[in-house]
Design an enzyme around this catalytic site. Structure first.
Site, short mmCIF file in Angstrom:
data_model
loop_
_atom_site.label_atom_id
_atom_site.label_comp_id
_atom_site.label_asym_id
_atom_site.label_seq_id
_atom_site.Cartn_x
_atom_site.Cartn_y
_atom_site.Cartn_z
N ALA A 154 -69.25 6.58 -6.85
CA ALA A 154 -68.82 5.19 -6.69
C ALA A 154 -69.46 4.34 -7.78
O ALA A 154 -70.06 4.85 -8.73
CB ALA A 154 -69.22 4.67 -5.30
N ASN A 155 -69.31 3.03 -7.65
CA ASN A 155 -70.00 2.08 -8.53
C ASN A 155 -70.55 0.94 -7.70
O ASN A 155 -70.46 0.97 -6.47
CB ASN A 155 -69.07 1.59 -9.64
CG ASN A 155 -67.85 0.88 -9.09
OD1 ASN A 155 -67.97 0.02 -8.21
ND2 ASN A 155 -66.68 1.23 -9.58
N ARG A 156 -71.10 -0.07 -8.35
CA ARG A 156 -71.83 -1.12 -7.64
C ARG A 156 -70.96 -2.33 -7.26
O ARG A 156 -71.50 -3.36 -6.86
CB ARG A 156 -73.00 -1.60 -8.49
CG ARG A 156 -73.99 -0.50 -8.86
CD ARG A 156 -75.12 -1.06 -9.71
NE ARG A 156 -75.98 0.00 -10.23
CZ ARG A 156 -76.98 0.56 -9.57
NH1 ARG A 156 -77.25 0.17 -8.34
NH2 ARG A 156 -77.70 1.52 -10.12
#
Length: 413
Positions: free
Chosen positions: A219-221
């Site tokens: 995922a990412n932030r």
């Protein structure tokens, strides 16, 4: 329907004020008692004599008239009526209503009334599409103020065209009749007001989670805050909005249909089911890659070494929609989250993906954009680059939605 009813009409300053004369005539024909307040600016377009002659009694203009104020005239005017109609409702009058200002008879009566209020906005298209006006309209709607219009068309200013024309007297009359069908302060169902009324928008938001095994993912932030703000701003501007949201902890925006997804492939499928739309805003931070073959059980750290994760590319949602031969939105807006060479990379991305606009922002750790409440963006279009000042993400959303509304209005011409 209107026989025996009483209406107070507030006439603001604008060329559309002449329509108020026809509205008064039609109300009187139907047996409705009419009183009128004429603002100082309104009196520049229609005279107190003409308004009073049609209404059957004097047009009120002065807050401090000793004769009228002996009985606290503005209180009596605002409460001895069944409905208050503001036509034309200028940007200035709408702003005064939102902020509770009372510096003349019209604004004082509007603040003092305990009756329902119906506004018929009328102004230049750029004034109507200005984020400040759209915020004011959203606030008034939340306060229970009824709205009719505005319509789209040619303006009094030469060469101006777009949303902002005051509704015709017959349309306002119909809205008044609808208002009297209910005895509550809740607005009656009507066509949504706003520069995106009648439009359908798609917004994507948040990250995607690409499973490695049942407990791990790539995922990412991204928090989804900017995409959710855009969806809400579009709904407040009158659009029918579908928000395709990846895994976020944010509440669903009010007035928006939300489709919750987890992976990039699920997001693409949801986007395709939503089409066609007038505009698509692809604010989601979609994971570029996923594991080629998710493990069915949790991968164990058993001392045999680091697992070999083979990655494959995820579908490119923005490029897929931008290149559709049929069903492509009139306006496709992408986002570019960059950590260096922001403008350069965003400009190249717009051309590479085939979208109309790119909203570029610097998401380097020191900016605090990822997960934060403020953003500094650059709007990259075929005409050039707009550098926007640092704003709250809600304000960025409203400004972008206003630009989208203006672009769609221009495309309709």
């Amino acid at each position: 329907m209107l026989a025996g009813k009483s209406v107070l009409i507030v006439i603001g300053g604008g060329i559309a004020a002449y329509k108020s004369l026809e509205l008064i005539r039609r109300l009187k024909e139907r047996g409705c008692a009419v009183r009128a307040i004429l603002t100082k600016a309104g009196a520049e377009f229609v005279t107190p004599l003409s308004v009073g002659s049609l209404a059957g009694e004097k047009a009120y203009t002065d807050l401090f008239s000793l004769t009228d104020e002996a009985d606290i005239g503005h209180i009596q005017l605002s409460r001895s009526t069944d409905l208050v109609v503001v036509a034309p409702a200028t940007a200035d009058l709408l702003a005064k209503m939102v902020h509770g200002l009372a510096d003349d008879l019209a604004s004082t009566a509007l603040l003092a009334t305990d009756k329902r209020i119906l506004v018929a906005p009328a102004m230049n298209p750029r004034m109507w599409l200005n984020p400040a006006t759209q915020r004011n309209m959203a606030t008034l709607a939340a306060d229970g103020v009824l709205v009719v219009g505005p319509n789209e068309g040619a303006m009094a200013e030469r060469g101006e065209f777009g949303p902002g024309r005051m509704s015709e007297p017959a349309e306002i009359l119909a809205a008044i009749e609808r208002a009297f069908e209910s005895d509550t302060r809740v607005p009656l169902p009507a066509a949504p007001a706003g520069p995106l009324a009648g439009r359908r928008l798609l917004v994507t938001s948040g990250p995607t989670h690409e499973p490695i095994d049942p407990v791990r993912y790539i995922a990412n932030r991204s928090s989804g805050r900017q995409g959710h703000a855009i969806a809400q701003a579009a709904a407040e501007a009158g659009a029918e909005v579908v928000l395709v949201a990846g895994p976020v902890t944010l509440p669903d925006p009010p007035g928006v249909r939300v489709v919750h997804v987890e992976t990039a492939r699920e997001m693409l499928a949801a986007v395709e089911r939503t089409l066609p739309v007038d505009a698509g805003v692809f604010a989601a931070a979609v994971a570029d890659w996923r594991v080629d073959g998710e493990a069915g059980e949790k991968i164990k750290k058993d001392g045999t070494g680091v697992p070999n994760l083979s990655l494959v590319e995820n579908p490119d949602i923005l490029a897929t929609v931008s290149r559709l031969a049929q069903g492509r939105p009139r306006l496709v807006v992408g986002f570019a989250a960059e950590t260096e060479k922001v403008i350069e990379h965003a400009t190249a991305k717009r051309l590479r993906k085939g979208c109309d606009w790119i909203v570029a922002n610097d998401v380097s750790p020191q900016t605090g954009v990822m997960g934060g409440v403020r953003n500094t963006v650059h709007l990259v279009t075929g005409e050039g680059i707009e550098d926007w000042p640092t704003m709250d993400k809600d304000e960025v959303a409203r400004r972008l939605v206003a630009r989208i509304a203006a672009a769609l209005a221009e495309a309709r011409q």
